[in-house]
Write a protein that holds these residues in place. Structure first.
Motif, PDB file in Angstrom:
ATOM      1  N   LYS A   1       0.829  -1.210   0.000  1.00 31.25           N
ATOM      2  CA  LYS A   1       0.000   0.000   0.000  1.00 31.25           C
ATOM      3  C   LYS A   1       0.864   1.261   0.000  1.00 31.25           C
ATOM      4  CE  LYS A   1      -1.822   1.716   3.778  1.00 31.25           C
ATOM      5  NZ  LYS A   1      -1.566   3.182   3.731  1.00 31.25           N
ATOM      6  N   ASN A   2       1.897   1.273   0.832  1.00 31.94           N
ATOM      7  CA  ASN A   2       2.760   2.451   0.915  1.00 31.94           C
ATOM      8  C   ASN A   2       3.481   2.715  -0.398  1.00 31.94           C
ATOM      9  OD1 ASN A   2       2.016   2.889   3.546  1.00 31.94           O
ATOM     10  ND2 ASN A   2       3.832   1.943   4.449  1.00 31.94           N
ATOM     11  N   TYR A   3       3.862   1.642  -1.088  1.00 30.68           N
ATOM     12  CA  TYR A   3       4.528   1.816  -2.383  1.00 30.68           C
ATOM     13  C   TYR A   3       3.552   2.390  -3.401  1.00 30.68           C
ATOM     14  CZ  TYR A   3       7.343   0.845  -6.523  1.00 30.68           C
ATOM     15  OH  TYR A   3       8.053   0.980  -7.694  1.00 30.68           O
ATOM     16  N   MET A   4       2.349   1.835  -3.452  1.00 27.66           N
ATOM     17  CA  MET A   4       1.360   2.320  -4.414  1.00 27.66           C
ATOM     18  C   MET A   4       1.023   3.788  -4.158  1.00 27.66           C
ATOM     19  SD  MET A   4       0.680   0.024  -6.625  1.00 27.66           S
ATOM     20  CE  MET A   4       1.900  -1.296  -6.645  1.00 27.66           C
ATOM     21  N   GLU A   5       0.842   4.142  -2.892  1.00 24.09           N
ATOM     22  CA  GLU A   5       0.490   5.521  -2.554  1.00 24.09           C
ATOM     23  C   GLU A   5       1.689   6.454  -2.687  1.00 24.09           C
ATOM     24  OE1 GLU A   5      -3.144   4.837   0.663  1.00 24.09           O
ATOM     25  OE2 GLU A   5      -1.107   5.202   1.395  1.00 24.09           O
ATOM     26  N   GLY A   6       2.833   6.010  -2.157  1.00 23.19           N
ATOM     27  CA  GLY A   6       3.994   6.889  -2.092  1.00 23.19           C
ATOM     28  C   GLY A   6       4.738   7.050  -3.390  1.00 23.19           C
ATOM     29  N   GLU A   7       4.923   5.948  -4.138  1.00 23.44           N
ATOM     30  CA  GLU A   7       5.723   6.011  -5.356  1.00 23.44           C
ATOM     31  C   GLU A   7       4.889   6.185  -6.616  1.00 23.44           C
ATOM     32  OE1 GLU A   7       8.854   6.370  -5.289  1.00 23.44           O
ATOM     33  OE2 GLU A   7       8.972   6.055  -3.130  1.00 23.44           O
ATOM     34  N   LEU A   8       3.662   5.656  -6.613  1.00 22.19           N
ATOM     35  CA  LEU A   8       2.836   5.728  -7.819  1.00 22.19           C
ATOM     36  C   LEU A   8       1.620   6.625  -7.655  1.00 22.19           C
ATOM     37  CD1 LEU A   8       2.956   1.992  -8.992  1.00 22.19           C
ATOM     38  CD2 LEU A   8       4.523   3.861  -9.514  1.00 22.19           C
ATOM     39  N   GLY A   9       1.394   7.126  -6.439  1.00 22.14           N
ATOM     40  CA  GLY A   9       0.292   8.057  -6.228  1.00 22.14           C
ATOM     41  C   GLY A   9      -1.083   7.439  -6.328  1.00 22.14           C
TER      42      GLY A   9
ATOM     43  N   LEU B   1      -1.634  14.919 -21.772  1.00 16.89           N
ATOM     44  CA  LEU B   1      -1.532  16.069 -22.670  1.00 16.89           C
ATOM     45  C   LEU B   1      -0.462  15.856 -23.739  1.00 16.89           C
ATOM     46  CD1 LEU B   1      -1.819  19.021 -20.105  1.00 16.89           C
ATOM     47  CD2 LEU B   1      -3.521  18.325 -21.804  1.00 16.89           C
ATOM     48  N   ALA B   2       0.590  15.119 -23.382  1.00 15.32           N
ATOM     49  CA  ALA B   2       1.667  14.846 -24.338  1.00 15.32           C
ATOM     50  C   ALA B   2       1.284  13.751 -25.329  1.00 15.32           C
ATOM     51  CB  ALA B   2       2.940  14.452 -23.589  1.00 15.32           C
ATOM     52  N   GLY B   3       0.136  13.108 -25.096  1.00 18.30           N
ATOM     53  CA  GLY B   3      -0.318  12.059 -26.010  1.00 18.30           C
ATOM     54  C   GLY B   3       0.448  10.758 -25.879  1.00 18.30           C
ATOM     55  N   ILE B   4       1.063  10.529 -24.720  1.00 20.67           N
ATOM     56  CA  ILE B   4       1.835   9.300 -24.508  1.00 20.67           C
ATOM     57  C   ILE B   4       0.869   8.152 -24.227  1.00 20.67           C
ATOM     58  CG2 ILE B   4       3.573   8.184 -23.058  1.00 20.67           C
ATOM     59  CD1 ILE B   4       4.723  11.004 -22.524  1.00 20.67           C
ATOM     60  N   GLN B   5       0.976   7.085 -24.984  1.00 22.33           N
ATOM     61  CA  GLN B   5       0.054   5.958 -24.864  1.00 22.33           C
ATOM     62  C   GLN B   5       0.426   5.012 -23.727  1.00 22.33           C
ATOM     63  OE1 GLN B   5      -2.793   5.880 -26.796  1.00 22.33           O
ATOM     64  NE2 GLN B   5      -1.987   7.902 -27.341  1.00 22.33           N
ATOM     65  N   LYS B   6       1.674   5.046 -23.290  1.00 23.45           N
ATOM     66  CA  LYS B   6       2.111   4.182 -22.195  1.00 23.45           C
ATOM     67  C   LYS B   6       1.589   4.727 -20.868  1.00 23.45           C
ATOM     68  CE  LYS B   6       6.412   3.499 -24.746  1.00 23.45           C
ATOM     69  NZ  LYS B   6       7.818   3.918 -24.847  1.00 23.45           N
ATOM     70  N   GLU B   7       1.605   3.866 -19.850  1.00 22.01           N
ATOM     71  CA  GLU B   7       1.254   4.349 -18.517  1.00 22.01           C
ATOM     72  C   GLU B   7       2.358   5.283 -18.022  1.00 22.01           C
ATOM     73  OE1 GLU B   7       0.214   2.607 -14.084  1.00 22.01           O
ATOM     74  OE2 GLU B   7      -0.010   1.345 -15.851  1.00 22.01           O
ATOM     75  N   VAL B   8       1.960   6.452 -17.552  1.00 21.25           N
ATOM     76  CA  VAL B   8       2.928   7.453 -17.098  1.00 21.25           C
ATOM     77  C   VAL B   8       2.687   7.738 -15.620  1.00 21.25           C
ATOM     78  CG1 VAL B   8       3.789   9.804 -17.387  1.00 21.25           C
ATOM     79  CG2 VAL B   8       3.052   8.497 -19.388  1.00 21.25           C
TER      80      VAL B   8
ATOM     81  N   VAL C   1     -13.312  -4.979  -6.455  1.00 23.66           N
ATOM     82  CA  VAL C   1     -12.597  -4.724  -7.708  1.00 23.66           C
ATOM     83  C   VAL C   1     -13.213  -5.635  -8.765  1.00 23.66           C
ATOM     84  CG1 VAL C   1     -10.420  -4.063  -6.595  1.00 23.66           C
ATOM     85  CG2 VAL C   1     -10.798  -6.447  -7.258  1.00 23.66           C
ATOM     86  N   LYS C   2     -13.052  -5.269 -10.032  1.00 20.40           N
ATOM     87  CA  LYS C   2     -13.699  -6.018 -11.108  1.00 20.40           C
ATOM     88  C   LYS C   2     -12.971  -7.300 -11.474  1.00 20.40           C
ATOM     89  CE  LYS C   2     -15.960  -2.077 -13.334  1.00 20.40           C
ATOM     90  NZ  LYS C   2     -16.091  -1.276 -14.582  1.00 20.40           N
ATOM     91  N   GLU C   3     -11.630  -7.272 -11.384  1.00 25.32           N
ATOM     92  CA  GLU C   3     -10.875  -8.450 -11.803  1.00 25.32           C
ATOM     93  C   GLU C   3      -9.668  -8.661 -10.908  1.00 25.32           C
ATOM     94  OE1 GLU C   3      -8.720  -8.198 -15.471  1.00 25.32           O
ATOM     95  OE2 GLU C   3      -8.644  -6.008 -15.399  1.00 25.32           O
ATOM     96  N   ASP C   4      -9.182  -9.884 -10.916  1.00 25.98           N
ATOM     97  CA  ASP C   4      -7.991 -10.233 -10.144  1.00 25.98           C
ATOM     98  C   ASP C   4      -6.770 -10.027 -11.029  1.00 25.98           C
ATOM     99  OD1 ASP C   4      -6.008 -11.226  -8.591  1.00 25.98           O
ATOM    100  OD2 ASP C   4      -6.832 -13.245  -8.382  1.00 25.98           O
TER     101      ASP C   4
ATOM    102  N   GLU D   1      -7.432   1.267  -8.918  1.00 27.69           N
ATOM    103  CA  GLU D   1      -6.568   2.000  -9.844  1.00 27.69           C
ATOM    104  C   GLU D   1      -5.271   1.257 -10.148  1.00 27.69           C
ATOM    105  OE1 GLU D   1      -5.861   5.734  -8.016  1.00 27.69           O
ATOM    106  OE2 GLU D   1      -7.932   6.422  -8.160  1.00 27.69           O
ATOM    107  N   VAL D   2      -4.986   0.206  -9.393  1.00 28.62           N
ATOM    108  CA  VAL D   2      -3.748  -0.552  -9.604  1.00 28.62           C
ATOM    109  C   VAL D   2      -3.871  -1.351 -10.899  1.00 28.62           C
ATOM    110  CG1 VAL D   2      -2.186  -2.286  -8.660  1.00 28.62           C
ATOM    111  CG2 VAL D   2      -3.365  -0.705  -7.121  1.00 28.62           C
ATOM    112  N   THR D   3      -2.884  -1.240 -11.763  1.00 28.91           N
ATOM    113  CA  THR D   3      -2.885  -1.943 -13.044  1.00 28.91           C
ATOM    114  C   THR D   3      -1.836  -3.054 -13.029  1.00 28.91           C
ATOM    115  OG1 THR D   3      -1.197  -0.524 -14.039  1.00 28.91           O
ATOM    116  CG2 THR D   3      -3.501   0.227 -14.184  1.00 28.91           C
ATOM    117  N   PRO D   4      -1.883  -3.968 -14.005  1.00 31.72           N
ATOM    118  CA  PRO D   4      -0.826  -4.989 -14.096  1.00 31.72           C
ATOM    119  C   PRO D   4       0.572  -4.380 -14.177  1.00 31.72           C
ATOM    120  CG  PRO D   4      -2.684  -5.627 -15.457  1.00 31.72           C
ATOM    121  CD  PRO D   4      -2.976  -4.235 -14.963  1.00 31.72           C
ATOM    122  N   ASP D   5       0.719  -3.245 -14.869  1.00 30.57           N
ATOM    123  CA  ASP D   5       2.023  -2.584 -14.941  1.00 30.57           C
ATOM    124  C   ASP D   5       2.487  -2.106 -13.569  1.00 30.57           C
ATOM    125  OD1 ASP D   5       2.622  -2.979 -17.557  1.00 30.57           O
ATOM    126  OD2 ASP D   5       2.081  -0.973 -18.243  1.00 30.57           O
TER     127      ASP D   5
END
Length: 294
Positions: free
Chosen positions: A34-42, A230-237, A90-93, A48-52
């Motif tokens: 949890k701390n990593y998701m909140e602290g490093e990825l916001g 806004l930059a149009g980047i398709q990857k997760e940023v 959550v919708k999926e595992d 909101e957690v994705t496979p990436d």
């Protein structure tokens, strides 16, 4: 995230009847997650957690922990997501696609030089917020610091004359160089933007919000995601995207692993070597073609 995690911990003890020590182990692992998701990825919601994001987290763990420890963390996160799916929270595992420790793990997609440039140049206005945001993005890409390190930086930690950043976090004491683009953005922010954000208050923190207080990790994550769109980047940023790009682009341009390791604050070289392989699929292909033990 805290509420859902506590519901799961209660479920483990009261419904499944697990021992106190086992429940404490789950809590410790999931608090780290949890701390990593909140602290490093916001990220502040398990939805909101994705496979990436998971790949990013376990990639980090494998660089720093023993395989047995990584396996335990993975079991804890998998159990949590099975519970969240069961309770329709959550919708999926998303843990179903996780690979076990020791299996080759790909690093999340790295921004190209062009994408990184487009991202950091998005804040182009002359207002206080645009100047602050440009300085944040330029500094993160220039130094590879984590968002948790960025939000505690003080004005005194920046040496504009020498182009050096003094970074202190989790017992580490790093001095990281930065280039002219970051220096220019920082100088403009300090000269023309920061005082307007501070209003009447005085604050030692380098990056502040409109209330004159230190920016939060979640605030930095949101602005990076917005500028990525806004930059149009398709990857997760996310904030770690700039850290990954910092390391890979340095190595691509000839920086040695030892220098990159020191600037990123990695305890060992193994944590840095994954970046060296991030853009070298030909190495793996050559191995597959030529090694007798395929």
């Amino acid at each position: 995230m805290e509420e859902r995690m506590e519901q799961f911990i209660t479920y483990l003890g009261q419904v499944r009847g697990l021992s106190e020590n086992t429940v404490l182990s789950y809590r410790r692992d999931l608090l780290h997650f949890k701390n990593y998701m909140e602290g490093e990825l916001g990220i502040s919601d398990f939805r909101e957690v994705t496979p990436d994001c998971l790949e990013d987290y376990f990639c980090m763990l494998e660089q720093e922990k023993k395989p047995s420890t990584v396996s335990r963390h993975m079991c804890s996160v998998r159990a949590l997501y099975r519970y969240l799916v069961k309770m329709y929270l959550v919708k999926e595992d998303i843990t179903e696609r996780l690979r076990s420790p020791g299996v080759q793990r790909d690093m999340p997609e790295v921004l190209t030089v062009e994408e990184a440039k487009a991202l950091v140049e998005q804040p182009s206005g002359a207002g206080p917020r645009q100047l602050r945001d440009r300085a944040i993005l330029e500094l993160m890409y220039a130094t590879g610091i984590k968002v948790s390190e960025l939000v505690v930086l003080k004005v005194s930690d920046v040496n504009l004359r020498l182009g050096l950043l003094h970074c202190r976090e989790e017992g580490k004491d790093l001095v990281i160089p930065f280039g002219n683009c970051a220096r220019s953005a920082l100088l403009q922010y300090l000269d023309e933007g920061r005082d307007a954000l501070l209003a009447e208050d005085r604050c030692e923190i380098l990056f502040v919000n409109y209330s004159g207080a230190a920016m939060t990790r979640q605030g930095v994550w949101k602005l990076i995601r917005r500028y990525g769109e806004l930059a149009g980047i398709q990857k997760e940023v996310n904030p770690h995207s700039l850290r990954h790009a910092f390391a890979v682009h340095l190595i691509e341009n000839g920086a040695d692993l030892q220098s990159v390791q020191e600037m990123m604050g990695h305890a060992g070289r193994a944590a840095t070597q994954i970046y060296a392989a991030a853009r070298r699929p030909e190495n793996r292909e050559a191995y597959s073609r030529n090694h007798p033990r395929k």
